[in-house]
Design a protein around this motif. Structure first.
Motif, short mmCIF file in Angstrom:
data_model
loop_
_atom_site.label_atom_id
_atom_site.label_comp_id
_atom_site.label_asym_id
_atom_site.label_seq_id
_atom_site.Cartn_x
_atom_site.Cartn_y
_atom_site.Cartn_z
N GLY A 139 39.69 28.12 34.39
CA GLY A 139 38.52 27.35 34.80
C GLY A 139 37.25 28.16 34.93
N VAL A 140 37.33 29.47 34.73
CA VAL A 140 36.14 30.31 34.83
C VAL A 140 35.68 30.71 33.42
CG1 VAL A 140 35.17 32.49 35.65
CG2 VAL A 140 36.75 31.20 37.10
N GLY A 141 34.55 30.17 33.03
CA GLY A 141 34.00 30.51 31.72
C GLY A 141 32.85 31.50 31.85
N GLU A 142 32.10 31.65 30.77
CA GLU A 142 31.02 32.63 30.73
C GLU A 142 29.97 32.35 31.80
OE1 GLU A 142 29.43 36.12 28.85
OE2 GLU A 142 31.30 35.06 28.45
N ILE A 143 29.55 31.09 31.92
CA ILE A 143 28.47 30.75 32.86
C ILE A 143 28.90 31.00 34.30
CG2 ILE A 143 27.10 28.86 33.79
CD1 ILE A 143 27.03 27.66 30.99
N VAL A 144 30.11 30.57 34.65
CA VAL A 144 30.61 30.78 36.01
C VAL A 144 30.78 32.27 36.29
CG1 VAL A 144 32.47 30.30 37.64
CG2 VAL A 144 31.78 28.55 35.99
N ALA A 145 31.33 33.00 35.32
CA ALA A 145 31.54 34.44 35.49
C ALA A 145 30.21 35.17 35.72
CB ALA A 145 32.26 35.02 34.27
N GLU A 146 29.20 34.83 34.94
CA GLU A 146 27.90 35.48 35.09
C GLU A 146 27.26 35.12 36.43
OE1 GLU A 146 25.50 34.63 31.71
OE2 GLU A 146 26.58 36.01 30.40
N SER A 147 27.46 33.89 36.87
CA SER A 147 26.91 33.48 38.16
C SER A 147 27.55 34.28 39.30
CB SER A 147 27.16 31.99 38.38
OG SER A 147 26.68 31.58 39.64
N ILE A 148 28.85 34.50 39.21
CA ILE A 148 29.56 35.29 40.24
C ILE A 148 29.06 36.73 40.23
CG2 ILE A 148 31.81 36.19 40.93
CD1 ILE A 148 33.01 33.58 39.73
N VAL A 149 28.96 37.30 39.04
CA VAL A 149 28.49 38.68 38.92
C VAL A 149 27.07 38.80 39.48
CG1 VAL A 149 27.71 40.39 37.24
CG2 VAL A 149 29.98 39.39 37.02
N ALA A 150 26.21 37.82 39.16
CA ALA A 150 24.83 37.87 39.64
C ALA A 150 24.78 37.78 41.17
CB ALA A 150 24.03 36.72 39.02
N TRP A 151 25.64 36.96 41.77
CA TRP A 151 25.64 36.83 43.24
C TRP A 151 26.00 38.15 43.89
CZ3 TRP A 151 28.25 37.29 47.77
CH2 TRP A 151 27.78 36.57 48.87
N THR A 177 24.51 51.31 27.98
CA THR A 177 25.32 50.11 27.79
C THR A 177 24.44 49.03 27.17
OG1 THR A 177 26.81 48.54 28.87
CG2 THR A 177 24.85 49.19 30.09
N VAL A 178 25.03 47.91 26.83
CA VAL A 178 24.30 46.82 26.18
C VAL A 178 24.17 45.64 27.13
CG1 VAL A 178 24.31 45.18 24.27
CG2 VAL A 178 25.07 47.53 23.88
N VAL A 179 22.95 45.13 27.26
CA VAL A 179 22.70 43.98 28.13
C VAL A 179 23.29 42.73 27.49
CG1 VAL A 179 20.93 42.52 29.17
CG2 VAL A 179 20.60 44.99 29.06
N ARG A 180 24.24 42.14 28.20
CA ARG A 180 24.89 40.94 27.69
C ARG A 180 24.07 39.69 28.02
NH1 ARG A 180 31.26 39.88 28.75
NH2 ARG A 180 31.34 41.82 27.56
N ASP A 181 23.50 39.66 29.20
CA ASP A 181 22.72 38.49 29.60
C ASP A 181 21.80 38.88 30.76
OD1 ASP A 181 21.75 35.93 29.64
OD2 ASP A 181 23.64 34.95 30.16
N ILE A 182 20.82 38.03 31.02
CA ILE A 182 19.95 38.17 32.19
C ILE A 182 20.07 36.87 32.98
CG2 ILE A 182 17.57 38.40 33.00
CD1 ILE A 182 17.06 40.21 30.58
N VAL A 183 20.67 36.98 34.16
CA VAL A 183 20.98 35.82 34.99
C VAL A 183 20.10 35.86 36.22
CG1 VAL A 183 22.80 34.60 36.22
CG2 VAL A 183 23.36 35.88 34.16
N ILE A 184 19.61 34.69 36.64
CA ILE A 184 18.73 34.62 37.81
C ILE A 184 19.53 34.10 39.01
CG2 ILE A 184 16.64 33.61 38.78
CD1 ILE A 184 15.60 33.41 35.88
N SER A 185 19.44 34.85 40.10
CA SER A 185 20.15 34.49 41.33
C SER A 185 19.14 34.03 42.38
CB SER A 185 20.93 35.71 41.86
OG SER A 185 21.50 35.44 43.13
N ILE A 186 19.46 32.95 43.10
CA ILE A 186 18.60 32.43 44.15
C ILE A 186 19.12 32.93 45.49
CG2 ILE A 186 17.56 30.40 45.21
CD1 ILE A 186 16.80 30.81 42.29
#
Length: 676
Positions: A562-574, A332-341
């Protein structure tokens, strides 16, 4: 007794006995999975044998246990034509395809017996061992099925390959003439893991998977290098010139075991479609506990004569198929690398990629663990990667296909990524650790903040669980994560100075009352970055359960208002963080079951933004009431905003946007009339 104390005749007798005993040890250990002596004792016998052979070199025979590694490295492998073709099997993927295969056999021969021999499909390198009068004379790879490569010197180094077939009175005729054993060369999973661990320790690159390593090892030109790696041969067929020597496939397995050949120990004779599928399903459940990797099951018509009469179509026999399990690897193709705290302040990078099916489930993210792992893999945004998932474990990035990397690709600067994604925080990497952590925030301090938020009015609204009580619980070690509050007992609380009989019971009752919280409150209480109270409601209305949200793709999340790319990636990362998944499982184990109830009321379908200061209530209280009546509370005026509530000290920018979008502007009194 040492070699120096024996004359030639005594040495010859001793050598024969040593060889027999060592071979007997090998047979019990590799074939029967039992030990007749310790490994140290067996090594001592081998040492004595080598000393005797060194003293009397004319007594050395090619099948001696000491002769597994011999000769110089080869310049190339000789090509060898197979006496009978090493055929491939047709793949099937479900019950319907197995049923269709059985039906096709009946069309060719109406009298076939539906007696099948099922076995594990090993993920290794196919190889044929040729024995002449019971002595190993040649080992040949599958190649193209017609012509393979002579890898005899390398295969001789594999400890469970008998250099001489085991003497057996019942099958004595198999020690005469030509006997061919076909099987797979594999590496056990624990041996593979240990080998990679040693390579990590010495800074060497790790191997990708056991199958590739086994295949690559056998094709080494130096047998001494092959001997250093723990390979195993697992037989699956025996071929004799006379078909009557092996009337059934199952009989062949019995013979292999008797002659000293290791088999999978997973074979079973079954009858009809139902029993075939029962075997397949059982193997699918069992396969993670097996010593070596498998990607399916082999199903063969047991009767060899019927097998031969059904013939071959193209490159595959009619009488056998390979049932393939759901793939455990995919690209698959990496869409983004998100950091979770995490709750301890650890910053964990997560690769978010295009959804892909691995091991029967759709996955879209994988933990990259830490900055060192990103550097080791050299994974970047836009990279094509191989994802693997063994059983139920969390998916991981196995390797990057750098051949497919874009020319303008940039490596990940982890400190810079932390600063970009969390500009409000500072991070530090403690000496000797691989993980970056939030600077100035200890694990307990983060937990206190998280728990205070979880219990707040906007979230679960747990009465009497305020900041002071939260601090006391965490400092006393009674609470180590959010779910631990549901473990608390009255006796636990009475040990703390802050609690007396009544106050302790009150808190226990308040927590128990929130074991079935509203799903949107629970979701908001988890503290997922960028998920506020309204977003939690929107997510709840869309997905209706934590389980569905857990597996939601980025594209599915973006369908929510109200859910855009940043919010979606944050949810996925969590949800990709192993600690968070474990926390949710712990909630469930403690009986915490968030409930979905669709909000409806007089404000359903209407959205509000409040600007300025309200006199009669706080903004949070107004937002709560709006939501209770089915309305949507927004933080900024948008095209779909129904009302802008103008309180004191109104913001000019929001008024301007309201006029631009045609949003109705109302005062506080009108709002009160709507919400009361």
């Amino acid at each position: 007794m040492t070699a120096r104390q024996l004359d030639r005749q005594a040495a010859e007798q001793r050598i024969v006995k040593l060889r027999d005993l060592i071979n007997d040890y090998r047979y019990h250990y590799h074939v029967l999975d039992e030990s007749i002596m310790s490994e140290a004792a067996a090594d001592s016998l081998k040492h004595e044998l080598s000393q005797l052979e060194e003293q009397f070199p004319d007594l050395i025979t090619p099948d001696s246990p000491t002769q597994r590694v011999a000769g110089k490295a080869l310049s190339k492998f000789a090509k060898v034509q197979h006496q009978t073709r090493m055929i491939s099997l047709q793949d099937v993927f479900d019950r319907a395809e197995v049923a269709a295969w059985i039906q096709r056999m009946h069309k060719v021969r109406s009298d076939i017996t539906e007696e099948f021999l099922c076995d594990i499909k090993m993920d290794g390198l196919a190889c044929a061992l040729i024995y002449e009068d019971g002595v190993l004379t040649r080992a040949v790879t599958r190649g193209d099925g017609l012509v393979g490569e002579d890898v005899t010197m390398n295969v001789r180094t594999i400890q469970n390959v008998p250099l001489t077939l085991r003497a057996n009175q019942r099958f004595a005729h198999f020690l005469r003439g030509r006997t061919e054993i076909r099987g797979e060369i594999v590496m056990h999973k624990e041996d593979f893991a240990a080998l990679n661990q040693r390579r990590r320790a010495t800074g060497q690159p790790e191997f990708a998977n056991p199958r590739n390593l086994a295949a690559g090892t056998i094709r080494q030109l130096d047998p001494k290098l092959v001997a250093e790696r723990p390979l195993h041969f697992v037989g699956y067929d025996i071929i004799r010139d006379n078909l009557e020597d092996t009337p059934t496939i199952a009989f062949g397995y019995q013979m292999m075991n008797e002659l000293g050949i290791t088999t999978s120990r997973q074979t079973q004779i079954v009858y009809g479609l139902d029993e075939v599928m029962s075997y397949v399903n059982h193997l699918d459940e069992l396969r993670q506990s097996l010593q070596f990797n498998t990607d399916g099951a082999v199903i063969k018509l047991n009767d060899r004569r019927q097998f031969a009469q059904l013939g071959i179509v193209g490159k595959t026999p009619r009488a056998a198929v390979a049932y393939k399990f759901a793939a455990e690897e995919a690209t698959t193709v990496v869409r983004d690398i998100v950091i979770s705290i995490g709750r301890t302040g650890a910053a964990t990078p997560v690769a978010v990629f295009d959804p892909v099916v691995v091991a029967g489930t759709t996955v879209q993210h994988a933990s990259l663990h830490n900055a060192d792992e990103i550097a080791r893999l050299d994974v970047r945004r836009g990279d094509t990667v191989v994802i693997f998932k063994a059983g139920d474990i969390i998916p991981q990035v196995q390797t990057v296909l750098k051949e497919l990397r874009e020319a303008d690709s940039k490596s990940i600067d982890y400190p810079a990524e932390l600063a970009r994604q969390y500009p409000e925080l500072a991070f530090v990497r403690p000496e000797g650790e691989a993980v970056y952590r939030v600077k100035g925030l200890s694990g307990p301090l983060i937990l206190k903040r998280s728990l205070a938020h979880f219990a707040s009015k906007g979230a679960l609204d747990i009465d009497t669980l305020g900041e002071k009580n939260v601090e006391a619980l965490v400092e006393a070690g009674l609470v180590n994560d959010l779910a631990d509050i549901y473990r608390l007992t009255k006796d636990d609380l009475l040990k703390l100075e802050r609690f007396a009989e009544i106050s302790a019971q009150k808190l226990i009752d308040a927590i128990a009352a929130k074991k079935q919280p509203a799903l949107e409150r629970f979701l908001f209480g988890l503290g997922i970055r960028h998920v506020g109270a309204q977003t939690a409601i929107d997510l709840t209305n869309h997905f209706k359960s934590i389980k569905k949200l857990l597996v939601a793709t980025i594209d599915e999340l973006r369908e929510v208002d109200g859910v855009g790319e940043i919010v979606a990636e944050s949810i996925v990362a969590w949800f990709a963080d192993e600690d968070n998944v474990t926390l949710l499982e712990k909630f469930a184990d403690l009986g915490v079951t968030p409930q979905f109830t669709k909000k409806s009321g007089s404000l359903t379908g209407q959205s509000f933004v409040i600007t300025g200061t309200l006199q009669s209530m706080g903004r949070d209280a107004a937002a709560e009431r709006i939501r209770e009546l089915g309305g949507t509370f927004q933080t900024a005026v948008a095209k779909d905003t129904t009302y802008l509530v103008a309180g004191g000290k109104v913001g000019a920018s929001k008024l301007k946007k309201a006029e631009q979008y045609g949003t109705k502007i109302i005062d506080e009194q009108t709002l009160l009339e709507l919400i009361q």
